[in-house]
Design an enzyme around this catalytic site. Structure first.
Site, mmCIF file in Angstrom:
data_model
loop_
_atom_site.group_PDB
_atom_site.id
_atom_site.type_symbol
_atom_site.label_atom_id
_atom_site.label_comp_id
_atom_site.label_asym_id
_atom_site.label_seq_id
_atom_site.Cartn_x
_atom_site.Cartn_y
_atom_site.Cartn_z
ATOM 1 N N CYS A 116 -0.682 1.313 2.007
ATOM 2 C CA CYS A 116 -1.627 -0.138 1.683
ATOM 3 C C CYS A 116 -0.958 -1.608 1.915
ATOM 4 O O CYS A 116 -0.363 -1.738 2.784
ATOM 5 C CB CYS A 116 -2.775 0.220 1.020
ATOM 6 S SG CYS A 116 -4.033 -0.837 1.444
ATOM 7 N N HIS A 221 -5.086 5.332 3.401
ATOM 8 C CA HIS A 221 -4.738 5.476 1.917
ATOM 9 C C HIS A 221 -3.940 7.136 1.684
ATOM 10 O O HIS A 221 -5.349 7.934 1.521
ATOM 11 C CB HIS A 221 -6.012 5.154 1.035
ATOM 12 C CG HIS A 221 -5.667 3.797 0.342
ATOM 13 N ND1 HIS A 221 -4.831 3.326 -0.535
ATOM 14 C CD2 HIS A 221 -6.263 2.199 0.577
ATOM 15 C CE1 HIS A 221 -4.679 1.799 -1.336
ATOM 16 N NE2 HIS A 221 -5.784 1.854 -0.158
ATOM 17 N N GLU A 223 -3.529 9.084 -0.105
ATOM 18 C CA GLU A 223 -3.322 9.514 -2.036
ATOM 19 C C GLU A 223 -5.007 9.971 -2.320
ATOM 20 O O GLU A 223 -4.723 10.619 -2.503
ATOM 21 C CB GLU A 223 -2.901 8.632 -2.656
ATOM 22 C CG GLU A 223 -3.208 7.579 -3.261
ATOM 23 C CD GLU A 223 -3.710 6.192 -2.411
ATOM 24 O OE1 GLU A 223 -2.973 6.863 -0.898
ATOM 25 O OE2 GLU A 223 -4.528 5.766 -2.393
#
Ligand code: MN
Length: 245
Positions: A116, A221, A223
């Site tokens: 990001c 993202h 994660e």
């Protein structure tokens, strides 16, 4: 080089204020980055925003790999623009630390996963520029900012991945559904980077550094998806595997 111990992955941090008090700011990052690195078999090390180059280099020397994390907007002076009204408040110490770590890692072949804000740092560190606000500066673009109000695993759009790229080999699915929590994006691509994925509206969603063992930037993202999506977790596993070579 065979490694008897898990690799160490440096995770960059945000400098932030939790309230309106006069207390000093905090340093930290979302636990989901730490969890994804641990799940991939590496030891995460949170890097404080130290502008002292000797101290920063001392920490860098402990690392086998670098994870550039998400966060606020980079100061546009780093890519030669004045600040657009929609650009967020910059964090000079974080900008300096991350741009320095990124240039070291790219020059020296240290594996990097840039997420990001991270893909934007990677692009700016190598001489590229950004759209300071997609909505204001890219006519016809779809919505890319789904925060606040949507869960971190909310699938916002797909991306189209170029074949024969590291990203294509890692995730093995095309098109790939992703989340999207960004209002800026890469504008001019830095020399030495290749675009490897676009959103349907042509916003750049992934890049790789040419001739580098592993330098992958993603605008989404992973994660936030890694708990339930093997393709997101595979990005962290690819980073860790490249550290063990
Ligand atoms: Mn997006």
């Amino acid at each position: 080089m065979a490694s008897q111990h898990p690799p160490t992955i440096g995770i960059t941090c945000t400098t932030f204020q939790t309230d309106q008090s006069q207390r000093p700011p905090n340093l930290g990052q979302n636990r989901s980055y730490v969890d994804a690195v641990v799940q991939a078999g590496a030891a995460p090390l949170l890097i404080p925003n130290l502008v002292d180059k000797i101290l920063l280099r001392t920490l860098y020397n402990l690392l086998d790999g670098l994870l550039l994390s998400g966060g606020g907007d980079i100061d546009p002076t780093h890519y030669g623009q004045s600040r657009h009204e929609k650009c967020g408040t910059p964090s000079p110490e974080r900008d300096e630390v991350e741009l320095t770590l990124t240039r070291w890692a790219i020059d020296e072949g240290m594996p990097v996963l840039a997420i990001c804000r991270g893909i934007q740092v990677l692009n700016v560190a190598l001489g590229g520029s950004l759209y300071q606000d997609i909505q204001a500066q890219v006519p016809g673009a779809e919505r890319h900012q789904w925060s606040p109000g949507y869960p971190r695993d909310y699938i916002a759009h797909t991306i189209s991945i170029s074949p024969q790229t590291q990203l294509a080999r890692i995730v093995g699915t095309n098109p790939l559904p992703v989340n999207s929590f960004h209002h800026q994006a890469i504008r001019e691509v830095a020399p030495g980077l290749t675009v490897t994925a676009h959103a349907p509206d042509q916003i750049i969603e992934a890049v790789e550094a040419d001739g580098h063992p592993f330098a992958v930037g993603v605008q989404w993202h992973p994660e936030g998806l890694a708990g339930g999506d093997i393709r997101a977790q595979q990005l962290f596993e690819a980073l860790v595997k490249s550290c063990q070579r």
